[in-house]
Design an enzyme around this catalytic site. Structure first.
Site, PDB file in Angstrom:
ATOM      1  CG  HIS A  80      68.502-124.011  65.806  1.00 23.27           C
ATOM      2  ND1 HIS A  80      67.949-123.666  64.613  1.00 23.27           N
ATOM      3  CD2 HIS A  80      67.651-123.784  66.834  1.00 23.27           C
ATOM      4  CE1 HIS A  80      66.471-123.240  64.916  1.00 23.27           C
ATOM      5  NE2 HIS A  80      66.554-123.276  66.220  1.00 23.27           N
TER       6      HIS A  80
ATOM      7  CG  HIS B  40      65.748-124.554  69.772  1.00 27.37           C
ATOM      8  ND1 HIS B  40      65.601-123.334  69.640  1.00 27.37           N
ATOM      9  CD2 HIS B  40      66.356-124.672  71.059  1.00 27.37           C
ATOM     10  CE1 HIS B  40      65.907-122.684  70.421  1.00 27.37           C
ATOM     11  NE2 HIS B  40      66.751-123.446  71.601  1.00 27.37           N
TER      12      HIS B  40
ATOM     13  CG  ASP C 191      60.713-125.850  66.861  1.00 29.67           C
ATOM     14  OD1 ASP C 191      62.147-125.883  67.534  1.00 29.67           O
ATOM     15  OD2 ASP C 191      60.331-124.681  66.241  1.00 29.67           O
ATOM     16  CG  HIS C 192      64.475-125.824  63.987  1.00 34.36           C
ATOM     17  ND1 HIS C 192      64.479-124.969  62.987  1.00 34.36           N
ATOM     18  CD2 HIS C 192      63.627-125.042  64.867  1.00 34.36           C
ATOM     19  CE1 HIS C 192      64.025-123.815  63.179  1.00 34.36           C
ATOM     20  NE2 HIS C 192      63.549-123.847  64.446  1.00 34.36           N
TER      21      HIS C 192
ATOM     22  CG  HIS D 143      67.325-118.879  68.228  1.00 32.99           C
ATOM     23  ND1 HIS D 143      66.274-118.360  68.906  1.00 32.99           N
ATOM     24  CD2 HIS D 143      66.883-120.195  67.898  1.00 32.99           C
ATOM     25  CE1 HIS D 143      65.271-119.287  68.936  1.00 32.99           C
ATOM     26  NE2 HIS D 143      65.753-120.271  68.389  1.00 32.99           N
TER      27      HIS D 143
ATOM     28  CG  ASP E 289      63.938-120.851  64.756  1.00 31.41           C
ATOM     29  OD1 ASP E 289      63.454-120.609  63.825  1.00 31.41           O
ATOM     30  OD2 ASP E 289      63.623-121.327  65.794  1.00 31.41           O
TER      31      ASP E 289
ATOM     32  CG  HIS F 215      59.223-120.507  63.494  1.00 31.08           C
ATOM     33  ND1 HIS F 215      58.539-121.305  64.413  1.00 31.08           N
ATOM     34  CD2 HIS F 215      60.394-120.549  63.916  1.00 31.08           C
ATOM     35  CE1 HIS F 215      58.986-122.216  64.876  1.00 31.08           C
ATOM     36  NE2 HIS F 215      60.245-121.675  64.669  1.00 31.08           N
TER      37      HIS F 215
END
Length: 264
Positions: A60, A62, A64-65, A118, A137, A175
């Site tokens: 996805h 975001h 941090d990905h 999410h 996530d 995570h």
């Protein structure tokens, strides 16, 4: 890419940021990275292990990905697989529900599930032969992702897709949230003996600085409240704390997620 002759595949956790795991799938020669939020740690591991990057897999949008994608592409010219979302820079192979791919250099067959909730663009990768799930996530050990873009109904459907996989499927989520998730799970379902046992196991892992993931679908089904929201004990608990006024499934899931959002 370097050629390899039927070498066994392994999955390596690369820690990043405060609590992310970047998953490196490799055969000792070539490697693919799942959700590289930061290029630095990935490049370090590739150098240390003398691996050649052959693919990038995204779940996805975001940061941090996906934040490490430009840095990796500056060093390796590789295909980038990801959601059918034009806003994610660098994707060369946009994917939708039911798509299949074979990871270059590894020969790993993956199928794609759309799992919104999410985010609306979220996908997951299933390696059926290996018994692996890379779910970003959407599903966590003991929990699930916050609903930043999707609806409770969408997340319920997405989680149902994942829990239809065999119980032995290893869940590579993104995570290290397990202990905090299980603390909340115990608040919700204090009489769940499987949960109590699991908390002890996971606490020992963290005391030894070990990762609590991957987890497994079967374990999640017995201990994760976001997969157990229709259990009478959980509905009773939601009702007793004034968070649920009906016994319907979607409102129960929504109430559970809202409680977790505020839980400390």
């Amino acid at each position: 890419m370097r050629m390899s002759l039927s070498k066994p595949l392994s999955v390596l956790a690369i820690p990043a940021f405060a609590d992310n795991y970047l998953w490196l799938i490799h055969n000792g020669v070539n490697a693919a990275i799942v959700d590289p939020g930061d290029a630095g740690p990935v490049l370090d591991v590739l150098r240390e292990r003398k691996l050649t990057l052959t693919a990038i897999l995204l779940t996805h949008h975001h940061a941090d990905h996906v934040g490490g994608v430009p840095g990796l592409l500056a060093q390796y010219e590789v295909p980038v697989y990801g959601p059918h979302n034009p806003a994610i820079r660098g994707i060369t192979h946009p994917l939708r529900e039911g798509d299949r791919l074979t990871v270059p250099g590894l020969g790993l067959a993956l199928s794609v599930l759309e799992v919104p909730g999410h985010t609306l663009d979220h996908i997951a990768y299933v390696a059926a032969d290996a018994g692996w799930l890379f779910c970003g996530d959407t599903l966590f050990a003991g929990g699930c992702g916050r609903l930043f873009e999707g609806t409770p109904a969408q997340m319920v459907e997405s989680l149902a897709k994942l829990t239809s996989l065999p119980d032995h499927t290893a869940v590579y989520c993104a995570h290290e949230y397990t202990l905090s998730n299980l603390k909340f799970a115990l608040e919700v379902e204090p009489e769940n003996m499987a949960l109590l046992t699991r908390i002890g196991v996971e606490q020992k892992k963290r005391e030894q600085n070990q990762a609590t993931v991957p987890t497994f679908i079967g374990l999640e089904k017995s201990t994760n409240p976001f997969l157990r929201y229709t259990e009478p004990a959980i509905m009773d608990r939601l009702t007793s704390v004034g968070r649920l006024a009906t016994r319907e499934a979607i409102p129960a899931f929504a109430a559970l997620r809202e409680w977790k959002n505020a839980y400390r």
